[in-house]
Design an enzyme around this catalytic site. Structure first.
Site, short mmCIF file in Angstrom:
data_model
loop_
_atom_site.label_atom_id
_atom_site.label_comp_id
_atom_site.label_asym_id
_atom_site.label_seq_id
_atom_site.Cartn_x
_atom_site.Cartn_y
_atom_site.Cartn_z
N HIS A 1 0.85 -1.20 0.00
CA HIS A 1 0.00 0.00 0.00
C HIS A 1 0.88 1.24 0.00
O HIS A 1 1.94 1.25 0.61
CB HIS A 1 -0.90 0.01 1.24
CG HIS A 1 -2.07 0.94 1.11
ND1 HIS A 1 -1.97 2.28 1.36
CD2 HIS A 1 -3.33 0.69 0.70
CE1 HIS A 1 -3.15 2.84 1.14
NE2 HIS A 1 -4.00 1.91 0.73
N ASP B 1 -8.05 -5.09 -0.32
CA ASP B 1 -8.51 -5.95 -1.43
C ASP B 1 -8.20 -7.42 -1.24
O ASP B 1 -8.64 -8.26 -2.03
CB ASP B 1 -7.89 -5.46 -2.74
CG ASP B 1 -8.42 -4.08 -3.12
OD1 ASP B 1 -7.62 -3.18 -3.38
OD2 ASP B 1 -9.66 -3.92 -3.09
C1 SDX Z 1 -6.10 0.21 -3.06
O1 SDX Z 1 -4.19 4.64 -2.01
C2 SDX Z 1 -5.21 4.06 -1.44
O2 SDX Z 1 -5.66 4.45 -0.39
C3 SDX Z 1 -5.82 2.89 -2.23
C4 SDX Z 1 -6.87 2.06 -1.51
C5 SDX Z 1 -8.16 2.83 -1.26
O3 SDX Z 1 -8.90 2.49 -0.31
O4 SDX Z 1 -8.47 3.75 -2.09
O5 SDX Z 1 -6.36 1.59 -0.28
C6 SDX Z 1 -7.27 0.85 -2.35
O6 SDX Z 1 -5.83 0.56 -4.17
C7 SDX Z 1 -5.27 -0.80 -2.32
C8 SDX Z 1 -4.06 -1.32 -3.15
C9 SDX Z 1 -4.56 -2.39 -4.12
N1 SDX Z 1 -3.47 -2.79 -5.05
C10 SDX Z 1 -2.87 -3.98 -4.98
O7 SDX Z 1 -3.07 -4.82 -4.10
C11 SDX Z 1 -1.87 -4.24 -6.12
C12 SDX Z 1 -0.57 -4.81 -5.55
N2 SDX Z 1 0.11 -3.75 -4.77
C13 SDX Z 1 1.08 -2.97 -5.45
O8 SDX Z 1 1.02 -2.84 -6.82
C14 SDX Z 1 1.60 -1.77 -4.67
O9 SDX Z 1 1.83 -2.19 -3.39
C15 SDX Z 1 0.75 -0.50 -4.65
C16 SDX Z 1 0.43 -0.04 -6.02
C17 SDX Z 1 -0.51 -0.71 -3.87
C18 SDX Z 1 1.58 0.58 -3.95
O10 SDX Z 1 2.70 0.77 -4.72
P1 SDX Z 1 3.77 1.93 -4.39
O11 SDX Z 1 3.39 2.66 -3.14
O12 SDX Z 1 3.99 2.74 -5.63
O13 SDX Z 1 5.03 1.14 -4.00
P2 SDX Z 1 6.13 0.63 -5.00
O14 SDX Z 1 5.49 0.11 -6.25
O15 SDX Z 1 7.17 1.70 -5.13
O16 SDX Z 1 6.72 -0.65 -4.21
C19 SDX Z 1 7.79 -0.49 -3.27
C20 SDX Z 1 8.55 -1.81 -3.35
C21 SDX Z 1 8.99 -2.18 -4.77
O17 SDX Z 1 10.13 -3.02 -4.66
P3 SDX Z 1 11.63 -2.33 -4.78
O18 SDX Z 1 11.65 -1.57 -6.10
O19 SDX Z 1 11.76 -1.42 -3.57
O20 SDX Z 1 12.57 -3.51 -4.76
O21 SDX Z 1 7.68 -2.90 -2.94
C22 SDX Z 1 7.49 -3.78 -4.05
C23 SDX Z 1 7.86 -3.03 -5.29
O22 SDX Z 1 8.28 -3.91 -6.33
N3 SDX Z 1 6.08 -4.16 -4.03
C24 SDX Z 1 5.60 -5.38 -4.28
C25 SDX Z 1 4.22 -5.30 -4.10
N4 SDX Z 1 3.88 -4.04 -3.77
C26 SDX Z 1 5.03 -3.34 -3.73
N5 SDX Z 1 6.22 -6.55 -4.61
C27 SDX Z 1 5.43 -7.64 -4.80
N6 SDX Z 1 4.08 -7.64 -4.64
C28 SDX Z 1 3.44 -6.48 -4.29
N7 SDX Z 1 2.13 -6.49 -4.15
#
Ligand code: SDX
Length: 428
Positions: free
Chosen positions: A307, A364
């Site tokens: 998140h 989710d």
């Molecule tokens: C919602 O913003 C809100 O409030 C949203 C929400 C709402 O109520 O409106 O809460 C609803 O959208 C919840 C999120 C639902 N999405 C998912 O479950 C999709 C999977 N999650 C990710 O794609 C990710 O965690 C996000 C998009 C939710 C957040 O991404 P960020 O904040 O941009 O973080 P990032 O992509 O920079 O990740 C940081 C690190 C990275 O690794 P490094 O580059 O540091 O090595 O964490 C890793 C990412 O690759 N990472 C994951 C991951 N989420 C982040 N690795 C594997 N699986 C994941 N799910």
């Protein structure tokens, strides 16, 4: 704590006020940055460090896993309130008394018809159309049948637009589902509660008496509350920026629905179920999917995990996980997918990659398991998210309009070609 921040650049010092919110959050107010420094701006892809507004609606603390709507904890609201009460709270700022709630519901009931012509627009979609695309289109199409909801220069006009969409959106949700199932597009029963009426519109079978299942209605009501609002997430920011051009509430909501559709945002609840079903089909091999999620060369992510703000458990995920056990137990449903989800969660919470990045289950991760138990098709999960988020989007749009906020128009840093002479076609 200083109430000023100093920026030093090119041997000059610039001071900017630091503002503090009611929960002691701090922000540097850079409204004068470009003018006072002769052109400096900030850049922050994804707005990870940038606040777009001040807001009095929702507070969340990502480190502590706290979520409150207008000061009330999500745990209290999910346990003690119903969805219509929470919608009123989000939009108008206070929990309604009995009279206010009754009037709000009556005003909504007065607007629960949808122009029959709208059915022709719905009919034009193939059954295979994704419900989020249908819903975004129908929400925008509603404007043509409710033109008075566009120019909302008074609070009375704003209220009129708000009760109209709270009344008509659930009808569009129900009709979208019924169209997919080949069922007649009917209304529910305005004498019922708000959420029960939605459930009846969605699921009543032709020629059959609608049987209310308390467990199902309560679970649905709780899920809608938990999705109510979440401060400046992607879709809410979309609603606010589209609304800032004074495009009107319905147009802003239609844009928000499209933003929510993305699998990185609200579309994740559908993606989680599809991921869990893939793991189940794969013999429950969670290790393979954990490896994929950590492999930088693999675009796969563990859906429902991570998140932007929560670096601790998403408080909604805790409540939904507990509700999943209760609802499936009460309905006598044994769903192996729930056990796979719990196994995956346990593995991830013990995995260094996830621990280092503070990746926890989000709203989710478990919600789809309950939706499935309630008989909601997987590709309708994000529609249910939108139904829950509707009062949140409305409240944020209303706050932005009442605050008279300027049109949103970010700047950029240009990195393209410098000026160059035009070259005629036959000389290229
Ligand atoms: C919602 O913003 C809100 O409030 C949203 C929400 C709402 O109520 O409106 O809460 C609803 O959208 C919840 C999120 C639902 N999405 C998912 O479950 C999709 C999977 N999650 C990710 O794609 C990710 O965690 C996000 C998009 C939710 C957040 O991404 P960020 O904040 O941009 O973080 P990032 O992509 O920079 O990740 C940081 C690190 C990275 O690794 P490094 O580059 O540091 O090595 O964490 C890793 C990412 O690759 N990472 C994951 C991951 N989420 C982040 N690795 C594997 N699986 C994941 N799910």
């Amino acid at each position: 704590m200083s109430d000023k921040a100093t920026l030093e650049y090119n041997g000059q010092k610039y001071e900017f006020p630091v503002i503090k919110g009611s929960e002691d959050e701090l922000a540097i107010d850079i409204k004068t940055l470009r003018a006072s420094t002769g052109g400096l701006i900030t850049i922050d892809p994804g707005y990870k460090n940038t606040g777009s507004c001040t807001s009095a609606i929702t507070f969340l603390d990502g480190e502590k896993g706290i979520l409150r709507y207008r000061g009330y904890s999500i745990e209290d609201l999910a346990e003690k309130a119903d969805f219509l009460e929470v919608a009123y709270l989000l939009i108008f700022g206070e929990l309604p008394d009995k009279e206010q709630l009754q009037k709000f519901h009556n005003d909504i009931r007065e607007e629960s018809h949808v122009d029959e012509e709208m059915k022709k627009i719905l009919d034009s979609f193939p059954k295979s159309a994704h419900p989020m695309g249908v819903l975004s289109s129908l929400t925008s199409a509603l404007i043509a049948f409710n033109p008075s909801t566009v120019d909302v220069s008074s609070e009375a006009a704003m209220y009129h637009a708000i009760v109209r969409i709270l009344a008509k959106f659930p009808v569009l949700v129900a009709w979208t589902l019924r169209k997919k199932k080949g069922l007649p597009l009917e209304y529910g029963d305005d004498t019922l509660g708000y959420v029960e009426n939605i459930h009846k519109m969605m699921f009543r079978r032709p020629g059959k008496t609608y049987e209310k299942n308390e467990i199902v209605i309560e679970a649905l009501d709780k899920l809608l509350i938990l999705h109510g609002d979440h401060e400046q997430n992607c879709s809410t920011s979309t609603v606010r920026i589209v609304g800032s051009s004074h495009a009107g509430l319905f147009a802003s909501l239609s844009a928000g629905i499209s933003a929510l559709w993305g699998p990185l945002h609200g579309g994740a609840n559908q993606a989680v179920l599809e991921m869990l079903e893939a793991i189940q089909a794969d013999g429950g091999d969670t290790k393979k999917y954990m490896a994929k999620a950590k492999d930088k060369n693999d675009p796969f992510r563990l859906m429902g995990f991570g998140h932007r703000v929560y670096k601790n458990f998403d408080p909604r995920a805790r409540i939904i996980k507990k509700a999943a056990d209760e609802v499936l137990g009460d309905l006598g449903i044994e769903d192996p997918i729930l056990e796979i989800a719990k196994g995956l969660e346990k593995e991830a919470l013990e995995d260094q990659y996830f621990v280092d990045r503070k990746l926890y289950p989000n709203v989710d991760f478990y919600s789809g398991i309950i939706y499935r138990a309630l008989g909601i098709p997987t590709d309708m999960f994000t529609v249910m998210f939108a139904l829950g988020r509707l009062p949140g989007w409305i409240s944020q749009w209303r706050e932005m309009r009442l605050n008279g906020e300027p049109i949103g128009r970010p700047r950029q840093i240009y990195i393209g070609e410098n000026h160059r002479p035009f070259v005629a076609l036959d000389a290229r």
